[in-house]
Design a protein around this motif. Structure first.
Motif, short mmCIF file in Angstrom:
data_model
loop_
_atom_site.label_atom_id
_atom_site.label_comp_id
_atom_site.label_asym_id
_atom_site.label_seq_id
_atom_site.Cartn_x
_atom_site.Cartn_y
_atom_site.Cartn_z
N GLY A 280 1.35 -0.90 0.18
CA GLY A 280 -0.24 0.00 0.18
C GLY A 280 0.52 0.78 -0.24
N ALA A 281 1.78 1.19 0.22
CA ALA A 281 2.66 2.48 0.78
C ALA A 281 3.78 2.53 -0.20
CB ALA A 281 4.13 2.05 1.31
N ILE A 282 3.68 1.51 -0.96
CA ILE A 282 4.60 1.35 -2.32
C ILE A 282 3.27 2.14 -3.77
CG2 ILE A 282 5.89 0.70 -4.30
CD1 ILE A 282 6.40 -1.64 -2.39
N PHE A 283 1.97 1.64 -3.55
CA PHE A 283 0.92 2.49 -3.97
C PHE A 283 0.89 3.69 -3.75
CE2 PHE A 283 -0.68 -1.84 -5.41
CZ PHE A 283 -0.96 -1.23 -6.63
N ARG A 284 1.18 4.43 -3.12
CA ARG A 284 0.89 6.08 -2.69
C ARG A 284 2.51 6.90 -3.19
NH1 ARG A 284 0.84 8.49 3.59
NH2 ARG A 284 -0.07 10.47 3.17
N SER A 285 2.89 6.03 -3.35
CA SER A 285 4.52 7.09 -3.56
C SER A 285 4.23 6.85 -5.33
CB SER A 285 5.75 5.89 -3.64
OG SER A 285 6.12 6.04 -1.82
N ALA A 286 3.88 5.44 -5.54
CA ALA A 286 4.11 5.34 -7.34
C ALA A 286 2.58 6.59 -7.45
CB ALA A 286 3.00 3.77 -7.95
N ALA A 287 1.58 6.99 -6.50
CA ALA A 287 0.93 8.25 -6.91
C ALA A 287 1.58 9.56 -7.01
CB ALA A 287 -0.06 7.96 -6.21
N ALA A 288 2.26 9.19 -5.67
CA ALA A 288 3.07 10.42 -5.50
C ALA A 288 4.00 10.55 -6.44
CB ALA A 288 3.60 10.84 -4.34
N PHE A 289 5.10 10.05 -7.43
CA PHE A 289 5.50 9.96 -8.76
C PHE A 289 5.30 10.02 -9.74
CE2 PHE A 289 8.24 9.88 -4.12
CZ PHE A 289 8.45 11.35 -4.01
N GLY A 290 4.23 9.80 -10.19
CA GLY A 290 3.62 9.86 -11.57
C GLY A 290 3.44 8.09 -12.21
N ALA A 291 3.81 7.42 -11.29
CA ALA A 291 3.74 6.11 -12.28
C ALA A 291 2.44 5.25 -12.43
CB ALA A 291 4.22 4.75 -10.80
N ARG A 292 3.16 4.63 -14.09
CA ARG A 292 1.76 4.21 -14.49
C ARG A 292 0.88 3.29 -14.24
NH1 ARG A 292 -2.11 2.27 -15.86
NH2 ARG A 292 -3.32 2.08 -18.52
#
Length: 266
Positions: free
Chosen positions: A124-136
């Motif tokens: 879940g924390a990785i999903f949050r970082s993915a959203a913060a840094f523009g991951a597809r």
């Protein structure tokens, strides 16, 4: 004769930590941000919504009409022990995964791949970082990843609703397919010689793929071999390693520095 073990506590698995799931296509989401994000996501099927009286003030009129107002203890009884629901609990349908082909093109943006990361808090924390840094999207294995419900959604603070995810059978084969599509795949490994900053700068752009291995064991050998390169995060001597979700945040930030859609040139 093998002695019978009695009263041996069972270790909670990822599914239990993400909530009781009698039907694999349904599950609980709890926490204010996670539930409100799910309610705002038209791709989430709503089954039932349970809120406390105070929490109902944060709902739209339509959601208030759908919700059942209950006491905090009644919400506690529906959820796993220790679930911090903040007065919000939503029983919802599973989010459909995207096909790999939908995210493979290098122009579509950064991808993060989770190699057998089973802890829902870390995922879940990785999903949050993915959203913060523009991951597809976040790519996970079919059988070695937690469901996108419960503790994972809570830890993502609702970001599971805005970042796509892909389920694949074989991580190594998936990485080879992404390389064939023109992407550059970087696996994080503490023993690597190249630094993450060097590799992301050398292969700047939206076509990067960052691969994270499981806590403790790291990348599996064939997964590591399927990457274009391995990279390490330089660290001081006072800490031996980072938690996998913290390492993912550093890696995603480093990759985003060279993506003009996240950091446009001035």
């Amino acid at each position: 004769m093998t002695p019978t073990r009695r009263n041996t506590p069972r270790k909670p698995d990822a599914a239990r930590r993400s909530g009781p799931r009698e039907n694999p296509d349904e599950g609980w989401i709890w926490g204010r941000h996670a539930v409100l994000a799910a309610l705002a996501n038209p791709r989430r099927k709503r089954i039932s919504l349970h809120v406390t009286r105070n929490a109902s003030n944060d709902l739209s009129n339509a959601d208030k009409a759908f919700a059942k107002v209950e006491l905090p203890g009644e919400l506690d009884a529906k959820l796993p022990p220790g679930a911090v629901h903040q007065g919000f609990a939503l029983k919802a349908g599973v989010l459909d995964a995207e096909p790999l082909q939908a995210v493979a093109d290098p122009t579509h943006g950064l991808l993060v791949v989770l190699d057998q990361i089973t802890d829902p808090q870390n995922a879940g924390a990785i999903f949050r970082s993915a959203a913060a840094f523009g991951a597809r999207a976040v790519i996970m294995q079919d059988r070695k990843a937690p469901p996108v419900f419960g503790a994972l959604c809570k830890a993502s603070v609702g970001c599971t609703e805005v970042i796509g995810h892909v389920r694949v059978t074989n991580i190594a084969d998936t990485l080879l397919s992404l390389r064939k599509a023109g992407r550059f795949v970087i696996g994080l490994a503490g023993e690597a010689e190249a630094s993450l900053a060097e590799l992301t700068a050398a292969h700047a752009g939206p076509g990067l793929v960052i691969v994270m291995g499981a806590e403790g064991t790291g990348l599996r050998p064939r997964v590591a071999e399927s990457c274009d390169a391995l990279a390490r995060i330089p660290m001081g001597a006072k800490a031996e390693s980072l938690n996998v979700s913290a390492a993912a945040a550093v890696a995603l930030y480093e990759a985003s520095r060279h993506d003009p859609r996240i950091n446009p040139p001035r």
